[in-house]
Every structure is written in C-alpha cells, then in structure tokens.
Scaffold this motif. Sequence first.
Motif, PDB file in Angstrom:
ATOM      1  N   CYS A 276     -61.335 -33.000  21.340  1.00  0.00           N
ATOM      2  CA  CYS A 276     -60.907 -32.154  20.092  1.00  0.00           C
ATOM      3  C   CYS A 276     -60.225 -32.851  18.937  1.00  0.00           C
ATOM      4  O   CYS A 276     -59.119 -33.162  19.380  1.00  0.00           O
ATOM      5  N   CYS A 282     -63.223 -24.958  13.155  1.00  0.00           N
ATOM      6  CA  CYS A 282     -63.200 -23.748  13.772  1.00  0.00           C
ATOM      7  C   CYS A 282     -62.653 -22.765  13.236  1.00  0.00           C
ATOM      8  O   CYS A 282     -62.828 -21.618  13.546  1.00  0.00           O
ATOM      9  N   CYS A 286     -64.411 -19.195  12.656  1.00  0.00           N
ATOM     10  CA  CYS A 286     -64.101 -17.951  13.617  1.00  0.00           C
ATOM     11  C   CYS A 286     -64.130 -16.607  12.964  1.00  0.00           C
ATOM     12  O   CYS A 286     -63.418 -16.675  11.889  1.00  0.00           O
ATOM     13  N   SER A 289     -60.572 -15.195  12.417  1.00  0.00           N
ATOM     14  CA  SER A 289     -59.770 -15.615  11.283  1.00  0.00           C
ATOM     15  C   SER A 289     -59.605 -14.709  10.078  1.00  0.00           C
ATOM     16  O   SER A 289     -58.643 -14.858   9.252  1.00  0.00           O
ATOM     17  N   THR A 298     -57.858 -19.548  17.660  1.00  0.00           N
ATOM     18  CA  THR A 298     -59.125 -20.242  17.605  1.00  0.00           C
ATOM     19  C   THR A 298     -59.217 -21.485  18.750  1.00  0.00           C
ATOM     20  O   THR A 298     -58.280 -21.791  19.056  1.00  0.00           O
ATOM     21  N   THR A 299     -60.493 -22.042  18.541  1.00  0.00           N
ATOM     22  CA  THR A 299     -60.603 -23.126  19.685  1.00  0.00           C
ATOM     23  C   THR A 299     -59.618 -24.332  19.525  1.00  0.00           C
ATOM     24  O   THR A 299     -59.285 -24.687  20.546  1.00  0.00           O
ATOM     25  N   CYS A 321     -60.860 -14.063  22.741  1.00  0.00           N
ATOM     26  CA  CYS A 321     -61.962 -14.393  21.849  1.00  0.00           C
ATOM     27  C   CYS A 321     -63.188 -13.679  21.964  1.00  0.00           C
ATOM     28  O   CYS A 321     -63.472 -12.843  23.190  1.00  0.00           O
ATOM     29  N   LYS A 326     -69.520 -19.460  17.662  1.00  0.00           N
ATOM     30  CA  LYS A 326     -69.710 -19.964  16.451  1.00  0.00           C
ATOM     31  C   LYS A 326     -68.762 -21.096  16.401  1.00  0.00           C
ATOM     32  O   LYS A 326     -69.330 -22.239  15.625  1.00  0.00           O
ATOM     33  N   CYS A 327     -67.832 -21.330  17.034  1.00  0.00           N
ATOM     34  CA  CYS A 327     -66.954 -22.612  16.819  1.00  0.00           C
ATOM     35  C   CYS A 327     -67.772 -23.604  17.594  1.00  0.00           C
ATOM     36  O   CYS A 327     -67.526 -24.870  16.911  1.00  0.00           O
ATOM     37  N   THR A 328     -68.531 -23.320  18.503  1.00  0.00           N
ATOM     38  CA  THR A 328     -69.523 -24.518  19.302  1.00  0.00           C
ATOM     39  C   THR A 328     -70.402 -24.952  18.124  1.00  0.00           C
ATOM     40  O   THR A 328     -70.839 -26.126  18.022  1.00  0.00           O
ATOM     41  N   CYS A 331     -68.712 -27.376  15.603  1.00  0.00           N
ATOM     42  CA  CYS A 331     -67.878 -28.170  15.950  1.00  0.00           C
ATOM     43  C   CYS A 331     -68.590 -29.661  15.933  1.00  0.00           C
ATOM     44  O   CYS A 331     -69.610 -29.583  16.359  1.00  0.00           O
ATOM     45  N   GLY A 337     -65.943 -24.054  23.241  1.00  0.00           N
ATOM     46  CA  GLY A 337     -64.856 -23.045  23.384  1.00  0.00           C
ATOM     47  C   GLY A 337     -65.010 -21.911  24.140  1.00  0.00           C
ATOM     48  O   GLY A 337     -64.255 -21.619  25.294  1.00  0.00           O
TER      49      GLY A 337
END
Lengths: 595, 110
Positions: A276, A282, A286, A289, A298-299, A321, A326-328, A331, A337
């Motif tokens: 990371c 992210c 997220c 957020s 967040t991740t 979470c 969405k973070c994936t 990313c 995450g």
Amino acid sequence: MRPDFHPFVIPFCAGMFFVLGYCFFGIFNIIFHLPRRDRRRFLVSLINPVTAWKNIRDIFLNCLIHVKLWKRNPLLGYMHSSIAFGWFMLIVLGHLEVFLYAPGHLSKFYYPIFFNFFVAKSEETIGGAVLFFLMDFFLLVVLSGITLAIIKRVRSLWFGMRRTTRPSVLDMVGMYSLWAIFPLRLLAEGFTAHISGGSFLIIPLNWMVRGFLGNEINMVPTWWAYSIALSVFMFVLPFTRYMHIPAEMLLIPLRNAGLCIRHPRKGFAKIQVLSCPGCGVCIDACPMSAKKANIKDTTVYLNRQIRRRNEKRIEEISDKCLMCGKCTAVCQVGVDGPVIRQAQRSLRKYALGKDYSAAVSPTPVGKAAVAYFAGCMTQLTPGISKAVESLLKKAGVDYTFIDREGGLCCGRPLMMAGRIKEARELMEKTREIILASECRTLLLSCPICYRIFKEEYDLEKEGIEVIHHSVYLYNLVQGGRLKPSRSDIHFVYHDPCELGRGSGIYEEPRKLLRTSAYLVEAAKNREESVCCSGSLGSLTLGFADRKELTEAALRNLTSDIPDAIATACPLCRSTFRRYSDIPVSDIAEVIDSRT
Amino acid sequence: MTDFGFTRAKSSTINLDNVDTSLFRKMLEVEPDVRRCMECGSCSAVCTAAPLSGMSVRKVIHALERGVDIAPMLSGCMLCGKCTMVCPRGINTRHLILSLERYYKKKENV
C-alpha cells in the motif's frame, strides 16, 4: 582516473545492505508463511513461461510506468512514472557506463551510483555523449517528478485529490530524503562535471557553480550529502510507505499465481499491506468518507494500523467496513481491503457456536425447471418477488418459488462476518433445498445471494445455471417473451455493489431498463458506484451512522436529475427508499409495470 | 400421592437478586441503543431462524435482563440482518447478536 574508494560511499553502502537484507528476509518470510498448497502454486507459476512473462510485463508496466495511474490521472501518472522510471534508467545507465568505461569496477556496486565522482571521462567519444545526454535527460525527468511531488504536497487538489493521507513522522523523513536525493545528485555532478563530463544539464550547472563558488572544496561535501540522503532513504524505507516499491514487485507474481488471502497478517495479505503506497485514493472513494469521522477507517489506514500492529484499531476498522469493494476497484496496486478485513474478522473467537443441523425448508420444495429463490432481503420487499412472479407468469415460465413461506439464508452474511465454518454448514443446508427442487436454473433477486451461489455453491457442477433476475428478465425480453412498452420516465440505475463490482454485471440491467424507460447515469457509476450504505458488510455501523452515507450516495445518483431510481438489489431499494425524494424501485418492478 | 393425570409446572419465578446479569450489562456497554427497544416484535416477526431455534431478538433482550440462558435461541441465527433492517428504533441487532456470542460465558448450574 580517481581512486576506487572514498569514505563518502559508506553511508550509501550501509543503507543498501540494510534494505537488501531486509527485503531478502521479507521475501523469505512471506513465502514461508504461505500455506503449503499456495507456496507450491506460487513456485510453479514462477517457472511457467506464460506467468513469468506476465510477471515481467506487469512489474514493468505497473511498478515503473504506472500505467493504471496514468489511465486514472495523467498528472499523477507522470509524477510517479517520472520518478520510478527515471530513477530506474539512471541506475541502468549508470551500470552501462561502468560496463563500457570501467568494466573492472563492475563488482563495486557503489561505482555506478557515484560514477561521475570516480571516473573522469570526456564526452569526445560518441557513446559517451549519448550516455551523458541520457543521464542528464533522465535526471531532468526525475527532477520534474520531484517538483510535481512537492507541489502535490502543498496543493493536492490540483492533482484531483480531495483528501490525502497524513504522513507519519517516518514517512516525512523518507519523503524529504527522497526529495533531497536528486537535487543533491544534480549539484554533486555539477561540481565534478568539468572533470567527469556531462551534458546539457550539468555542464552549464558546472559553469555556474564554479563561477559562483569557485573552488573545489564544495565537491566532496555535496557527494557526501548525496550519499547520506540515499542512505537515510534506504534506512527508513522498510518502515515507511515507500516499502511499496519493493513489495509490489513480489505482490505482482503472487497475484498472478492466483493466490488468495487466507490470513489477515501473513503471506499474501502481508505483502498487500506492505504494497500500500498510502496514496489515499481509497479515502475519496470510500462511501464511508461522506462522514468525516470515518475517514480514518478507510483501507489505507487499515494497512497503516496493521503495519503498526495496533490491534484495537485494526478490529474497529475491520468491523466498520461496508465491504462494498470500491477501494479495491480504485486501488492502484490492487490491495483487497474487504478481503483483508474479512480474514481479520474470521480470526475472532466466539464463545457461542451455531447449530444448523435441524435447518430445513418450512414447506416442501416444489419441482420445476426454474427455481426462484427470493432470499431474506427480498422477503422484506415483497414488491420485488411479486413483480418477478408476475413477469414469470406473463412470459409463461414454468417455475417454483422455493422460499415463498420463508427459507434459509444463503450464508453470505455469515461469511462477511468472518464466520466461515458456520457459513459452510448453513450453505450445505441451503444447497440441499436448492437441489431438492430439481431445477436447471436458479433465479435470484438478491445480489448478495447471487454472488455466493455463484462463487461458493458450485451449482454449475450440478448443471444448474445461477442467474440474477436482471439478466434473466433481459434474456426473456431479448427472446421476445416479454414485451415491455416504453415510458417517458428517466431512470438512473444504481449498480449494487455485489452485482456490479462483486459479480461484474453492469450491462444487462442497463439494457433491460432501456427497453422500457430512458436511462441516465450517476456521477460515479459501474465499478465506482457508491454503496447505498445499507450493506450487511458493516458490523458496527448503526442506523443513525448510515443516514449521512445514504444521503451522499443519493446525491451521487441524482446528479443528472432523474425522475426515479432503479436498482437491482432489495437491500439498496429499501435503504434508498428511506431517504430518497424520488421513487425508488427494483428493475423487476419497473419492467412489470410496463408489460 | 394421588395421580391426577398432570403434574405441577416447575416454578418460573426469577429472583432478580440472584441472577447473573453480567452479559446484559456487557450488551448495554457494546450496544447502548438496546435501551431504546420498545419490544414491538418486528425483529421476531421477520426472523429467518425463528422456526429453527425460536430465535427472536426481542426475547433475547428480555431473557438477558432476567438472566435466562440465551444460547439455544442464538444457535439458529443466520445473521441475515433482517431484524436490523426492520427495527423501528434503529438498533444494530446484528452486531448485538455477534457481541453476545462473543462475550457469552458458559454458566454452571443455571
């Protein structure tokens, strides 16, 4: 020719040995902690020419050129690739210079780095001129990247980033030393350029510095400074976000080998955490957020806390979470995450176990070619199951409604809560019910069920096709068995997380909706659609905490001022209905009202 | 003793001074929203596990307050989250159940 050694190389050598040793042991540690089957799979993938080529290509494109970042944000892409690729080229060209002009010193690995100090070559030879030009060119490229990085630190919004992470103290040390390395190199080479030669960048600099500072006393101190900056960077690297540079090079082969996370701290998960870069993409992505208090959940912060072994925070972040994925999706290095969080949740011990041995369907299961399994969430939104049934009747499909009078859960909520063993037990029971219907097609209304039936139940092996109603209804319309009429209503389609990002179904619901209405898009859609925040993924987010998040998701959906919202998930439908000013319906209800 | 064809039911009196309410207090600490429960029974009405183990979040809260063992009820819960969705008081019942299962302590002689 100057002497072979000067004490200023010592800091650099120390840093280099440290970082290489650290990475060597790190690789060993990570491969050692992989489960045996995964380890074998990884080692086999390394000698497989197809994956080996893919590894090399991915490492080159992602680690050096940052192709994914270019596609997302060209300015950030340039900034990263100029530093990474430029630096890489400086190292490669440095070695080439040593190979060509001082082959005897190739064994001294500090030689290519401080080549200009040790070797005085003129640019008379053509090769020399070209190499000198390239060296200066790439140094300029890196310097331009560093300049952008400094600007980004002050004005991140210019780079399209609303929020970035707050760097830790060590991150700051690493960052400042990284910024210092290249200007110092420029200066150091500038001082020696009249002896060692150079090109368009350092020769004029040499005229200037010699003109102003005159004597050669400054030469050695600047080389010292350059070496110390390198050394500081390499000594702090393992403990800062810059660890992503070496870590990603291992992450890519591991991912290409097809491994998945089995433990939240060891093996594959560990390399993901180390990879990371802490960029904070992210954070803006997220859905949580939307509420400022959630930014630290967040991740990117999960990864940071895992590295710091802050157990309390790791648990908090993991439980909060929404698992929307969405973070994936955004990313750059592919840190997954939600999967890390799920693995983390599965470590928790529960004093009370589950017992599903007596679980059966409350009513006898009917037999038909198509079995409709509404799932728990659809039972709370009977409008959807009624619409699906009505459409099935209109199309003349022979079907049976398995859980009309209630049934069992699909097991995904248990899975997301990290209770894998219990989930498997329950899935076995649900599987029996499905098989008892002797169906060929399993029709589902809930994307949560759809995903787990598709991924974990292995129903394809029994010759059963698992299909979500949005796809099934679209097929019926395509086959001419349903003929919806068009209305003037403008719908916006909300991609449910489990159906879109989770299962990759984006097109069919849209095409289906277009047969009976106009379609407008949300500001963020498809892979980047914003979770409705009703997700079962979050264990600790309460009702009140979710309100703001749902409202933010609604704002995203209604950016093009649609007349109504259509979705394909009963959970999204009920969540949005709570706060939406415009009607929210399931895609089946929309089609049913027009046929 | 004359056989009347029936027996007397065991007393169901609960002496609140003697029951162990540590789990109830722990629950209030983890999910303070529980205090807002008005026992409407929506959670019981929608529960997927009700036919399986008689699960009902309303009853679980009730039982905990009286120190009655909840393990049999919870054993059937599938964490499907329907109770959370219908709760008019916005109690995070799913987290409540998970926390109860986590902090549950097997009691002797209850």
